[in-house]
Design an enzyme around this catalytic site. Structure first.
Site, PDB file in Angstrom:
ATOM      1  N   LYS A  68       6.314  -3.248  -3.000  1.00  0.00           N
ATOM      2  CA  LYS A  68       7.150  -2.102  -2.606  1.00  0.00           C
ATOM      3  C   LYS A  68       8.276  -1.922  -3.646  1.00  0.00           C
ATOM      4  O   LYS A  68       8.064  -2.215  -4.818  1.00  0.00           O
ATOM      5  CB  LYS A  68       7.667  -2.301  -1.185  1.00  0.00           C
ATOM      6  CG  LYS A  68       6.518  -2.660  -0.217  1.00  0.00           C
ATOM      7  CD  LYS A  68       6.888  -2.666   1.214  1.00  0.00           C
ATOM      8  CE  LYS A  68       5.675  -3.055   2.046  1.00  0.00           C
ATOM      9  NZ  LYS A  68       5.908  -2.983   3.463  1.00  0.00           N
ATOM     10  N   SER A 126       2.912  -7.923   8.386  1.00  0.00           N
ATOM     11  CA  SER A 126       3.542  -9.203   8.712  1.00  0.00           C
ATOM     12  C   SER A 126       2.601 -10.396   8.621  1.00  0.00           C
ATOM     13  O   SER A 126       2.677 -11.322   9.426  1.00  0.00           O
ATOM     14  CB  SER A 126       4.199  -9.142  10.101  1.00  0.00           C
ATOM     15  OG  SER A 126       5.269  -8.231  10.091  1.00  0.00           O
ATOM     16  N   GLU A 158       4.496   3.920   4.745  1.00  0.00           N
ATOM     17  CA  GLU A 158       5.825   4.260   4.227  1.00  0.00           C
ATOM     18  C   GLU A 158       5.779   5.572   3.432  1.00  0.00           C
ATOM     19  O   GLU A 158       6.716   6.372   3.476  1.00  0.00           O
ATOM     20  CB  GLU A 158       6.369   3.095   3.377  1.00  0.00           C
ATOM     21  CG  GLU A 158       6.774   1.929   4.265  1.00  0.00           C
ATOM     22  CD  GLU A 158       6.696   0.568   3.613  1.00  0.00           C
ATOM     23  OE1 GLU A 158       6.627   0.475   2.383  1.00  0.00           O
ATOM     24  OE2 GLU A 158       6.679  -0.426   4.364  1.00  0.00           O
ATOM     25  N   ASN A 209       1.775  -6.244  -2.213  1.00  0.00           N
ATOM     26  CA  ASN A 209       2.445  -4.949  -2.301  1.00  0.00           C
ATOM     27  C   ASN A 209       3.946  -5.221  -2.329  1.00  0.00           C
ATOM     28  O   ASN A 209       4.552  -5.469  -1.302  1.00  0.00           O
ATOM     29  CB  ASN A 209       2.074  -4.097  -1.073  1.00  0.00           C
ATOM     30  CG  ASN A 209       2.835  -2.789  -1.039  1.00  0.00           C
ATOM     31  OD1 ASN A 209       3.469  -2.395  -2.025  1.00  0.00           O
ATOM     32  ND2 ASN A 209       2.789  -2.094   0.094  1.00  0.00           N
ATOM     33  N   GLU A 227      -3.359  -1.248   8.721  1.00  0.00           N
ATOM     34  CA  GLU A 227      -1.986  -1.741   8.808  1.00  0.00           C
ATOM     35  C   GLU A 227      -1.257  -1.056   9.963  1.00  0.00           C
ATOM     36  O   GLU A 227      -0.696   0.038   9.785  1.00  0.00           O
ATOM     37  CB  GLU A 227      -1.231  -1.434   7.518  1.00  0.00           C
ATOM     38  CG  GLU A 227      -1.824  -2.060   6.277  1.00  0.00           C
ATOM     39  CD  GLU A 227      -0.775  -2.187   5.175  1.00  0.00           C
ATOM     40  OE1 GLU A 227      -0.499  -3.316   4.780  1.00  0.00           O
ATOM     41  OE2 GLU A 227      -0.236  -1.155   4.755  1.00  0.00           O
ATOM     42  N   GLY A 277       6.449  -5.203   8.263  1.00  0.00           N
ATOM     43  CA  GLY A 277       7.826  -5.626   8.012  1.00  0.00           C
ATOM     44  C   GLY A 277       8.604  -5.978   9.259  1.00  0.00           C
ATOM     45  O   GLY A 277       9.827  -6.135   9.212  1.00  0.00           O
ATOM     46  N   HIS A 305      -0.303   4.671   2.425  1.00  0.00           N
ATOM     47  CA  HIS A 305       0.550   3.662   3.063  1.00  0.00           C
ATOM     48  C   HIS A 305       1.503   4.356   4.044  1.00  0.00           C
ATOM     49  O   HIS A 305       2.008   5.445   3.765  1.00  0.00           O
ATOM     50  CB  HIS A 305       1.338   2.895   2.000  1.00  0.00           C
ATOM     51  CG  HIS A 305       2.003   1.683   2.555  1.00  0.00           C
ATOM     52  ND1 HIS A 305       3.155   1.742   3.298  1.00  0.00           N
ATOM     53  CD2 HIS A 305       1.653   0.371   2.514  1.00  0.00           C
ATOM     54  CE1 HIS A 305       3.492   0.520   3.683  1.00  0.00           C
ATOM     55  NE2 HIS A 305       2.592  -0.335   3.216  1.00  0.00           N
TER      56      HIS A 305
HETATM   57  P1  PGA Z   1       4.516  -6.631   5.342  1.00  0.00           P
HETATM   58  O1  PGA Z   1       4.034  -5.289   4.614  1.00  0.00           O
HETATM   59  O2  PGA Z   1       3.560  -7.724   4.965  1.00  0.00           O
HETATM   60  O3  PGA Z   1       5.916  -6.861   4.818  1.00  0.00           O
HETATM   61  O4  PGA Z   1       4.501  -6.361   6.809  1.00  0.00           O
HETATM   62  C1  PGA Z   1       2.668  -4.994   4.514  1.00  0.00           C
HETATM   63  C2  PGA Z   1       2.473  -3.656   3.846  1.00  0.00           C
HETATM   64  O5  PGA Z   1       3.280  -2.756   4.068  1.00  0.00           O
HETATM   65  O6  PGA Z   1       1.524  -3.470   3.060  1.00  0.00           O
END
Ligand code: PGA
Length: 245
Positions: free
Chosen positions: A11, A208, A93, A9, A163, A169, A91
């Site tokens: 983003k 992460s 976000e 992903n 998640e 992140g 997601h």
């Molecule tokens: P990350 O993001 O691996 O940077 O923590 C995962 C995600 O948001 O799908």
């Protein structure tokens, strides 16, 4: 047995030259496998060009209406017309920054399922819910709401990604006990909602994931792969995850 999934992903990262470099570097590694698959979720701009290189390219986002006066949005119809393989839904976000609530996500699930498009449905609790021990209840509410109009005849379209928001992140990741508990809970919920056919729905972990923690995450029961943000931006690091899956 369904393939294990390693999903990138990206983003809102990578420009055109960076995407081209990513593909070049990616092609320098061996990704052959009969049991694992790579998926790429780039910015929508880059979907057509990436389809030349990857068998599974998906979209990070869409709007659930089929067409109309929705400036700036992309529909499932449009995405399907260029041959995408799947979409992300729910997601954190999107939920937090763009205020997509449960009702909105239910509509997105319905739009994808109606068009027979595969989707990864993301769920995850925040730190207060985790510390207050309401995380299982919260995930149950999220999933039951998102899947409230989803029919079991479409189960092959469904993939879940757990998640935890506090792990996305942040460099923090859920530990093996937390992942094992949550993945078992999600599996039992799916079985309760959809019956025994739900035993084959893949449930990914995200938050992460990196080369140092991947082995312990991938060894948890019920973990069918990962949805990867930061560690997917460098093909070398991403390949280190692939080797551990
Ligand atoms: P990350 O993001 O691996 O940077 O923590 C995962 C995600 O948001 O799908």
């Amino acid at each position: 047995m369904r393939n294990k999934i390693l999903a990138a992903n990206w983003k809102m990262n990578l420009t055109l030259p960076e995407v081209e470099l990513w593909v070049k570097k990616f092609n320098g590694f061996n990704w052959q496998s009969d049991t694992k698959e790579v998926r790429v979720y780039p910015s929508a701009l880059f979907i057509p060009m990436l389809q030349n290189n990857f068998s599974h390219v998906g979209a990070q986002n869409f709007y659930y209406e089929p067409s109309g006066a929705f400036t700036g949005e992309l529909s499932i119809e449009q995405l399907s017309s260029v041959g995408i393989s799947s979409v992300l839904i729910g997601h954190s976000e999107r939920r937090e920054l763009f205020h997509e609530d449960n009702a909105f996500i239910t509509q997105k699930v319905k739009a994808a399922a109606d068009k027979n498009l595969s989707f990864i449905l993301c769920c995850g609790e925040n730190l207060a819910q985790r510390e207050g021990k309401t995380h299982l209840h919260f995930i149950e509410q999220q999933l039951k709401s998102a899947l409230s109009s989803f029919d079991r005849s479409k189960l092959s379209l469904l993939c879940i990604a757990y998640e935890p928001i506090w792990a996305i992140g942040t460099g923090l990741h859920a530990n093996a006990a937390q992942i094992t508990e949550m993945h078992a809970f999600i599996r039992s919920l799916l079985l309760e909602l959809f019956g025994s056919d739900a035993s084959s729905v893949p449930v990914l972990y995200g938050g992460s994931v990196n080369p140092e923690n991947a082995a312990s995450i991938f060894s948890c029961p019920e973990v069918a792969g990962a949805l990867v943000g930061g560690a997917s931006l460098d093909p070398h690091v991403f390949h280190q995850l692939w080797e551990q899956l």
